[in-house]
Design an enzyme around this catalytic site. Structure first.
Site, short mmCIF file in Angstrom:
data_model
loop_
_atom_site.label_atom_id
_atom_site.label_comp_id
_atom_site.label_asym_id
_atom_site.label_seq_id
_atom_site.Cartn_x
_atom_site.Cartn_y
_atom_site.Cartn_z
N LEU A 125 -20.38 34.34 -20.79
CA LEU A 125 -20.64 33.45 -21.78
C LEU A 125 -21.40 32.24 -21.55
CD1 LEU A 125 -19.43 32.65 -24.89
CD2 LEU A 125 -17.51 32.28 -23.69
N THR A 126 -20.71 31.58 -20.20
CA THR A 126 -20.90 30.19 -19.89
C THR A 126 -22.45 30.07 -19.38
OG1 THR A 126 -18.79 29.98 -19.47
CG2 THR A 126 -20.08 28.37 -18.35
N SER A 162 -17.38 24.57 -22.43
CA SER A 162 -16.46 24.66 -23.43
C SER A 162 -16.88 24.75 -24.86
CB SER A 162 -15.45 23.32 -23.24
OG SER A 162 -14.97 23.16 -22.03
N GLY A 196 4.26 19.72 6.46
CA GLY A 196 3.17 19.54 7.14
C GLY A 196 2.77 20.95 7.14
N GLU A 233 -11.82 30.50 -18.64
CA GLU A 233 -11.31 30.80 -20.15
C GLU A 233 -10.60 29.74 -20.81
OE1 GLU A 233 -10.15 34.83 -20.71
OE2 GLU A 233 -10.46 35.55 -18.66
C1 LIG Z 1 -14.65 30.57 -10.60
C2 LIG Z 1 -14.91 30.45 -12.12
C3 LIG Z 1 -15.08 31.95 -12.91
C4 LIG Z 1 -15.44 31.88 -14.15
N1 LIG Z 1 -15.65 33.17 -14.47
C5 LIG Z 1 -16.29 33.09 -16.00
C6 LIG Z 1 -16.56 34.40 -16.44
O1 LIG Z 1 -16.33 35.49 -16.08
N2 LIG Z 1 -17.46 34.26 -17.77
C7 LIG Z 1 -17.92 33.26 -18.26
O2 LIG Z 1 -18.60 33.10 -19.27
N3 LIG Z 1 -17.50 31.84 -17.66
C8 LIG Z 1 -16.71 31.87 -16.58
N4 LIG Z 1 -16.40 30.54 -16.08
C9 LIG Z 1 -16.76 29.42 -16.58
C10 LIG Z 1 -15.63 28.75 -17.26
O3 LIG Z 1 -15.08 29.47 -18.42
C11 LIG Z 1 -15.93 27.24 -17.55
O4 LIG Z 1 -16.19 26.56 -16.23
C12 LIG Z 1 -14.97 26.52 -18.71
O5 LIG Z 1 -14.96 27.05 -19.67
C13 LIG Z 1 -15.43 25.12 -18.56
O6 LIG Z 1 -16.85 24.75 -18.91
P1 LIG Z 1 -17.49 23.76 -18.20
O7 LIG Z 1 -17.51 24.18 -16.57
O8 LIG Z 1 -19.04 23.75 -18.66
O9 LIG Z 1 -16.86 22.24 -18.37
P2 LIG Z 1 -17.14 21.46 -19.59
O10 LIG Z 1 -17.12 22.33 -20.77
O11 LIG Z 1 -18.47 20.48 -19.55
O12 LIG Z 1 -15.81 20.54 -19.37
C14 LIG Z 1 -15.69 19.25 -18.55
C15 LIG Z 1 -14.42 18.68 -18.99
O13 LIG Z 1 -14.51 18.07 -20.20
C16 LIG Z 1 -13.47 18.57 -21.01
N5 LIG Z 1 -13.87 18.81 -22.39
C17 LIG Z 1 -14.84 19.55 -22.91
N6 LIG Z 1 -14.94 19.56 -24.15
C18 LIG Z 1 -13.82 18.72 -24.65
C19 LIG Z 1 -13.33 18.29 -25.95
N7 LIG Z 1 -13.81 18.76 -26.96
N8 LIG Z 1 -11.97 17.80 -26.04
C20 LIG Z 1 -11.65 17.34 -24.68
N9 LIG Z 1 -12.01 17.74 -23.63
C21 LIG Z 1 -13.06 18.41 -23.61
C22 LIG Z 1 -12.96 19.90 -20.20
O14 LIG Z 1 -11.66 20.26 -20.68
C23 LIG Z 1 -13.20 19.57 -18.92
O15 LIG Z 1 -12.13 18.99 -18.46
C24 LIG Z 1 -15.82 30.65 -14.69
C25 LIG Z 1 -15.66 29.29 -14.14
C26 LIG Z 1 -15.08 29.50 -12.92
C27 LIG Z 1 -15.23 27.97 -12.26
#
Ligand SMILES: Cc1cc2nc3c(=O)[nH]c(=O)nc-3n(C[C@H](O)[C@H](O)[C@H](O)COP(=O)(O)OP(=O)(O)OC[C@H]3O[C@@H](n4cnc5c(N)ncnc54)[C@H](O)[C@@H]3O)c2cc1C
Length: 381
Positions: A125-126, A132, A341, A364
Site C-alpha cells: 500500500l505504502t 499515512s 547498564g 499499519e
Molecule cells: C518495518 C516496516 C514495515 C512496513 N510494512 C508495510 C507493509 O507491509 N505494507 C505497507 O503498505 N506499508 C508498510 N509499512 C509502511 C507504514 O505503514 C508507513 O510507514 C506508515 O503508514 C507511515 O507512513 P510514512 O512512513 O509515509 O509516514 P508519514 O505519513 O509521512 O508520517 C510522518 C509523521 O506525520 C504524522 N502524520 C501524518 N499525517 C498526519 C495527520 N493527518 N495528522 C497528524 N499526524 C500526521 C505521522 O503520524 C508521522 O508521525 C511498513 C513500514 C515499516 C517501517
C-alpha cells in the site's frame, strides 16, 4: 460476559507457546543481529497450520477465530518481534484481503497456498509519497484488453522479497466526484517488470523482510482485481482494521516479554544488600507494566471478539493498536531501566524489545493516525 478462553483457544495458546519458546526464542538474538529472515521457522509455522488459523478449512485454513489468531501473534511476538511481524503481515495483510474480498477461484489459487503455509504473501500500500495519506496513491493500473498494466513504486513492504503473491493497491480510474478509485490487485511476485529490493538497514524488527517494489508495465489478468473496484479504498481500510488487531497482539507479546525478563532480573539482582524487587520504585514499575499489559490484552480480545461476531470493530481495533503498541514501548523502556547498564547490552534482549516495539507505533497506521480514526468515530470531522 465470559472472560475465559475456549478449549480450542487454550490449545492453540499452549501449542504456539511451546513452539515459540523452544524453536523461535533461542534464535531471536541471531535473527536480529544478522537481520536474517528465518525461512526455516516460517516453514515450521506453516506446517503447524498457524498461517491458516482464521481461514476456512475449505481454503487450507484451520477454521479458527480472530482471538485464536491474536493469541498466536502474541506468543510468536513474545519470542521474537521480527518473526511476529512477518507472521502477522502474512496472515492479516497478505492472505486476509483475499479471504475477505476474493472470488472462490482467487481463494483456491492464491489464498489456499498462503493458508497452508506453502507460500508467503505481502501487501503493498505504502508509497514514497503516500504513507499515512494512502489516498495519495500514485501507482496506476490501466486496463488493456483483458489485462491490467501496473506502473508505480511501493516502499517498506513486509515479506515482499520472500512472497509468492503481492497485493498491490493502484489507481484504476475516477469516480463520479472525480476522485481516484483505488483498487487492490493480486500480483504474482514472478511477474515480468516487477523488481523487489530489500536494502533497508532497520532499527528494529531486523529479521522481518522489508522491501521496495518497482512495477514497470507489470501485466496481470483483469481477474486478479480483488473485490469491488469501486470500493477498493473501503476494502483496504477494512483490511487495515483487521491488521491492527494483530499489531496490537504483537505489542502485547513484546510487553509481556519485557515484564517477564524485568521481573526475573529484579528478583535476582541485589543492590544495597537486597534484591532490587524489594524497592518500591522498582515494584511500582513492575505493577504498572502488569496492569497495562492486562488492559492491552483485554482490548485486543474485545476487538477480536467484535470482529468474530460480525460487529463493527474499527474503533476498538484502533484503541487496541494505539494502547497495546504504546504499552509495548513503555514496558520495554522500563525493562531496560530495571536492568540498569545490563539492559543496554544486547545479550539481555530488552534493548531489542524497545527497538522492535518502536515499529509498532508506526506500521499499519501511526499512533497519530489511530487517534484520528478514534476521533472520527467520535464524530469529529
Ligand atoms: C518495518 C516496516 C514495515 C512496513 N510494512 C508495510 C507493509 O507491509 N505494507 C505497507 O503498505 N506499508 C508498510 N509499512 C509502511 C507504514 O505503514 C508507513 O510507514 C506508515 O503508514 C507511515 O507512513 P510514512 O512512513 O509515509 O509516514 P508519514 O505519513 O509521512 O508520517 C510522518 C509523521 O506525520 C504524522 N502524520 C501524518 N499525517 C498526519 C495527520 N493527518 N495528522 C497528524 N499526524 C500526521 C505521522 O503520524 C508521522 O508521525 C511498513 C513500514 C515499516 C517501517
Amino acid at each position: 460476559m465470559n472472560f475465559e478462553l475456549t478449549k480450542e483457544q487454550e490449545m492453540i495458546q499452549k501449542m504456539v507457546r511451546d513452539f515459540a519458546q523452544s524453536v523461535i526464542k533461542p534464535r531471536a538474538i541471531e535473527i536480529d543481529t544478522n537481520a536474517a529472515f528465518p525461512t526455516d521457522i516460517f516453514e515450521q509455522i506453516g506446517e503447524l497450520g498457524l498461517m491458516g488459523i482464521p481461514f476456512p478449512e475449505k481454503f487450507g485454513g484451520s477454521d479458527g477465530d480472530t482471538i485464536s489468531y491474536a493469541i498466536a501473534v502474541e506468543e510468536i511476538g513474545k519470542a521474537c518481534g521480527s518473526t511476529g511481524l512477518s507472521y502477522a503481515a502474512n496472515v492479516s495483510l497478505g492472505a486476509s484481503p483475499i479471504f475477505y474480498f476474493g472470488t472462490d477461484a482467487q481463494k483456491e489459487t492464491y489464498l489456499k497456498p498462503l493458508a497452508e503455509g506453502k507460500a508467503l504473501g505481502a501487501f503493498g500500500l505504502t508509497e514514497p509519497n503516500a504513507g499515512s495519506d494512502a489516498g495519495g496513491t500514485k501507482t496506476t493500473a490501466v486496463l488493456d484488453n483483458d489485462d491490467y498494466i501496473i506502473n508505480g513504486e511501493k516502499c517498506f513492504i513486509t515479506n515482499a522479497s520472500f512472497a509468492e503473491t503481492i497485493i498491490v493497491t493502484a489507481v484504476t480510474g475516477k469516480n463520479e466526484q472525480g476522485k481516484n478509485i483505488i483498487s487492490a490487485i493480486i500480483v504474482p511476485a514472478d511477474s515480468k517488470g516487477l523488481a523487489i529490493t530489500s536494502n533497508y538497514d532497520k532499527m528494529g524488527v531486523r529479521g522481518s523482510d522489508t522491501a521496495e517494489i518497482v512495477l514497470n508495465n507489470v501485466r496481470v489478468p483483469k481477474e486478479n482485481l480483488l473485490g469491488d473496484p469501486q470500493k477498493g479504498f473501503k476494502q483496504f481500510l477494512h483490511t487495515l482494521d483487521g491488521g491492527r488487531i494483530s499489531i496490537a497482539s504483537l505489542g502485547v507479546g513484546i510487553a509481556q516479554a519485557s515484564l517477564d525478563k524485568a521481573l526475573i532480573y529484579a528478583k535476582e539482582r541485589s543492590q544495597f544488600g537486597k534484591p532490587i524487587s524489594s524497592f518500591q520504585a522498582i515494584q511500582f514499575k513492575l505493577a504498572d507494566m502488569a496492569m497495562e499489559i492486562e488492559l492491552a490484552r483485554n482490548m485486543v480480545y474485545k476487538a477480536a471478539w467484535l470482529k468474530d461476531n460480525d460487529k463493527p470493530f474499527s474503533k476498538e481495533a484502533a484503541y487496541a493498536k494505539l494502547f497495546a503498541t504504546e504499552t509495548a514501548f513503555r514496558a520495554a523502556n522500563e525493562a531496560i531501566q530495571i536492568h540498569g547498564g545490563y539492559g543496554y547490552m544486547r545479550e539481555y534482549e530488552v534493548e531489542r524489545y524497545l527497538r522492535d516495539a518502536k515499529l509498532l507505533e508506526i506500521g499499519e497506521g501511526t499512533s497519530e493516525v489511530q487517534r484520528l480514526v478514534i476521533a472520527r468515530q467520535l464524530g469529529c470531522k
